[in-house]
Structure formats: C-alpha cells, structure tokens
Design an enzyme around this catalytic site. Structure first.
Site, mmCIF file in Angstrom:
data_model
loop_
_atom_site.group_PDB
_atom_site.id
_atom_site.type_symbol
_atom_site.label_atom_id
_atom_site.label_comp_id
_atom_site.label_asym_id
_atom_site.label_seq_id
_atom_site.Cartn_x
_atom_site.Cartn_y
_atom_site.Cartn_z
ATOM 1 N N ASP A 92 -12.137 -3.638 -12.863
ATOM 2 C CA ASP A 92 -13.557 -3.621 -12.537
ATOM 3 C C ASP A 92 -14.304 -3.026 -13.716
ATOM 4 O O ASP A 92 -13.704 -2.559 -14.681
ATOM 5 C CB ASP A 92 -13.821 -2.854 -11.244
ATOM 6 C CG ASP A 92 -13.414 -1.396 -11.327
ATOM 7 O OD1 ASP A 92 -13.149 -0.917 -12.436
ATOM 8 O OD2 ASP A 92 -13.362 -0.732 -10.278
ATOM 9 N N ASP A 266 -9.512 -7.069 -2.883
ATOM 10 C CA ASP A 266 -8.828 -5.829 -3.241
ATOM 11 C C ASP A 266 -9.350 -4.717 -2.360
ATOM 12 O O ASP A 266 -10.469 -4.800 -1.840
ATOM 13 C CB ASP A 266 -9.075 -5.464 -4.707
ATOM 14 C CG ASP A 266 -10.429 -4.791 -4.902
ATOM 15 O OD1 ASP A 266 -10.457 -3.550 -5.033
ATOM 16 O OD2 ASP A 266 -11.456 -5.496 -4.899
ATOM 17 N N CYS A 304 8.783 -6.934 10.576
ATOM 18 C CA CYS A 304 8.684 -6.817 9.123
ATOM 19 C C CYS A 304 10.074 -6.676 8.520
ATOM 20 O O CYS A 304 10.931 -5.976 9.069
ATOM 21 C CB CYS A 304 7.818 -5.605 8.761
ATOM 22 S SG CYS A 304 7.633 -5.345 6.978
ATOM 23 N N CYS A 306 10.544 -5.630 5.240
ATOM 24 C CA CYS A 306 10.510 -4.806 4.034
ATOM 25 C C CYS A 306 11.613 -3.753 4.102
ATOM 26 O O CYS A 306 12.157 -3.471 5.174
ATOM 27 C CB CYS A 306 9.149 -4.150 3.850
ATOM 28 S SG CYS A 306 8.826 -2.703 4.887
ATOM 29 N N CYS A 309 11.194 -0.953 6.771
ATOM 30 C CA CYS A 309 11.467 -1.321 8.160
ATOM 31 C C CYS A 309 12.945 -1.628 8.390
ATOM 32 O O CYS A 309 13.444 -1.476 9.513
ATOM 33 C CB CYS A 309 10.607 -2.521 8.552
ATOM 34 S SG CYS A 309 8.839 -2.132 8.620
ATOM 35 N N HIS A 335 5.217 -0.103 2.658
ATOM 36 C CA HIS A 335 5.134 -0.992 3.820
ATOM 37 C C HIS A 335 3.746 -1.624 3.962
ATOM 38 O O HIS A 335 3.628 -2.830 4.197
ATOM 39 C CB HIS A 335 5.469 -0.244 5.109
ATOM 40 C CG HIS A 335 5.093 -1.014 6.331
ATOM 41 N ND1 HIS A 335 5.859 -2.046 6.842
ATOM 42 C CD2 HIS A 335 3.973 -0.955 7.119
ATOM 43 C CE1 HIS A 335 5.247 -2.572 7.892
ATOM 44 N NE2 HIS A 335 4.105 -1.926 8.079
#
Length: 369
Positions: A92, A266, A304, A306, A309, A335
């Site tokens: 930015d 974002d 999930c 990931c 998890c 996560h």
C-alpha cells in the site's frame, strides 16, 4: 510482465474468475492476500505461507519507511530478498496509516507532514516519496498515494479530498520509475457518495492504470453502505483490469465483494483475532479461550485439513491461549489464514461451476451469518 487474464464470469452474478500475471508468479483471483505489515505476516514464516499456498502477500510502505528504512531496504535488494519471499508482493502507499494519525499530521497539496508513531520524529510523505519508497521495496503491485477520508466526512470535504487524490495519482504515475516490473494501481475514493465515486473512477481511468483499488471502505460505515458503494462503483471499472477492495476480509464481505465483481482483498482480521484467541471455522467463529473448550479434545474445525486441525485439539489451543504462550497465537494464525485461503479456493471453484450463490447460501447458513 503484468497482465490480467479474465477466465470466466459467473452467469448469475458479477463474480469473475481470473489470473494476474506478474514477474514473481501468477495470482489466482478472486484472492485473499495475507497482510505482512512489517516484512512479516505476524508469526508466520515464508515457508508457512507457501505451505498454505498464499499466492501473494502485502507489505506496508509507512511501516517499512520508518523501519528498517529505505537505505536498508535498498541494500537488502528489496522486500522479496529481505524476507525470503519469491512470490508476488503488493504494497500500500502508506496513505491510510499517515491519515489515521489524525492530530499528528498536516495535509497540504504537496503531501503530508506527520510525526512517527514510534518516536515522534517529523517526516514528510508526498506522492513522489511514496512511489520512490515503493520502487525501492520492489513489490509487484504498488499503490498511488491517496487520502482516505473518514466515513462520516461531509460532502464538500470528501469531494476536495477525492479531487486531490486524483491529482496525486497523476503525480504518482509521473514519478513511477519501474513501470515495466511494478504495476501501479489507482485508488478510487469518494467516501459514501456515489456521484463522487463515479467522478473518481472517471479521473483515474483517464490517467490509465493497470489496475484499480477501491479505498475508503471498511472505515466505520455499515456493511449495507459498503455494499451500496460497491454496487455503484465496481461496474464503472474496466473489465480487463483487476479490482482490489482494500482492507476487507470478513467472510461475509469477501463473498459479497466477489459477487459484485471484486478480484482482490486483504485484511488484518485473520491474524488479529488469532492473537486474541479466536478461530474462523466452517461452523462460525470459535473463541477458544472460553471455558467451554477446557475439556474439548476435538479438532478446531472438523472440516479443515490444515496441520493445526490435524494435530491439535481445542483444549490444547485453549491452554496455550490462557497461558499466553506464543505458540497459541501462531497456530490460530496459521489456521485462520489457511481457512480463508481455502474459502477463496472454494469460491473460485463455485464461479467455474456457476454455483456461487448456492455456495454463499450454504456457507452463510453453516457459519451462522
């Protein structure tokens, strides 16, 4: 090398499936971009981000200007090398941070004089200075310096602010030294006034940028107001260039933004709530610090896959959070980012299958929206 490729439009909405081609790789859109304010996505390594397949991350010009500073950034060879990240980066302009300083800054046509939030030292940021710093940082996508007017600003102030932002955009393009390997986006402003948003789009498209950001939203207005402004703004933007809604990352706003034709998002929400002990799951937010999870030995999110998890329970995560252990914030951050990136992958698949509205309804029902 920068190019936007429109692959498909959803039959029932304004949603678009696309690819943004950059020197550091391809960005699949719609995309959520993790925020790495100070050359790091908080508690995540570059390897973590690659593991969860983050296509692109953000850096913050204001913070990198103050620390480590332009000289160090130049000696390091730019932000990619400095933080060991070889995929695309977006920066930015620093405008939002400068303007959020309120009493610590003074706005003129030339730019903004401000006091550092770190030590009170005085600095001056102009459109030219912002672009010069971003050229040094070396991000693949950079932003024009703009003024982000408050959500409750009156019409006359917002109009003058928007017009100055357009003038600054022209100065930014004139100052840009690396147009061949850095895409400079114009930022649409105009507050909560539809006619000013339209005027902003006209001015920026006349200057002609390779992409367009929508700024000045998610700054205190209601979600309905944000969606109204998106409805009035997005259709005016060129179809052959990417559209970026700045600072928006709640799951409802992500889906509503995609439906309205936004390609890039974002937000710091995912990392911030993780540090406060909250997880985003397929069943809605889970505040793991709550006592109800003290003896809950189930995964954080049963849907999930990931590594958090797969390997840790809610009870263990609660224990870490209650003990203020760094690992708790790190695991919940991983996560939440993984969950959001996977959500956007599912959104892209739904656009391909023309089933985005059905996906949204099902997701919202399970998430509790």
């Amino acid at each position: 090398m920068f190019r936007y490729e429109l692959i498909k439009e959803d039959k029932h909405t304004g949603a678009r499936l696309g690819k943004i081609h950059t020197n550091h790789g391809v960005i699949n859109t719609p995309i959520f971009m993790p925020v790495g304010t100070q050359a790091t996505v908080k508690s995540m390594t570059s390897e973590d981000l690659k593991e969860m397949d983050a296509n692109i991350i953000l850096g913050n010009t204001y913070h990198l200007y103050l620390r480590p500073g332009q000289e160090i950034m130049e000696k390091a060879g730019g932000l990619h090398k400095f933080m060991n990240w070889d995929r695309p980066i977006l920066t930015d302009s620093g405008g939002f941070q400068v303007f959020s300083l309120n009493d610590l800054r003074k706005i003129t046509e030339e730019g903004v004089e401000f006091c550092s939030h770190l030590d009170g030292s005085r600095h001056f940021m102009s459109p030219e200075k912002s672009i010069d710093m971003q050229n040094t940082i070396g991000a693949d996508i950079i932003m024009c310096f703009d003024e982000c007017a408050p959500a409750d600003a009156d019409y006359e102030y917002t109009k003058k602010s928007m017009e100055m932002t357009t003038r600054w955009a022209k100065r930014c393009k004139d100052a840009h030294k690396r147009p061949d390997d850095q895409a400079l986006f114009g930022i649409v402003q105009g507050g909560m006034y539809e006619d000013l948003r339209a005027e902003s789009v006209r001015g920026l498209t006349e200057i002609d940028f390779p992409g367009y950001s929508i700024g000045g939203l998610s700054v205190g207005e209601s979600k309905d107001t944000m969606y109204r402004i998106l409805d009035a703004t997005v259709p005016l933007l060129p179809k052959d260039k990417p559209r970026y809604l700045m600072g928006v990352g709640s799951v409802d706003a992500l889906l509503e933004g995609v439906i309205r034709g936004v390609d890039m998002f974002d937000c710091v929400l995912q990392t911030r709530i993780a540090r406060n002990g909250t997880a985003m799951t397929s069943q809605g937010k889970v505040v793991v610090r709550n006592a109800t999870y003290k003896e809950d030995f189930t995964p954080l999110d049963p849907e999930c896959d990931c590594f958090v998890c797969r390997n840790y329970t809610r009870a263990y995560l609660r224990h870490l959070v209650k003990c203020n252990e760094i690992l708790g914030a790190r695991l919940l951050t991983y996560h939440n980012l993984y969950f959001t990136l996977k959500l956007m992958e599912k959104v892209r698949n739904a656009i391909m299958e023309d089933s985005l509205l059905a996906f949204k309804e099902s997701f919202f029902q399970k998430y509790g929206i």
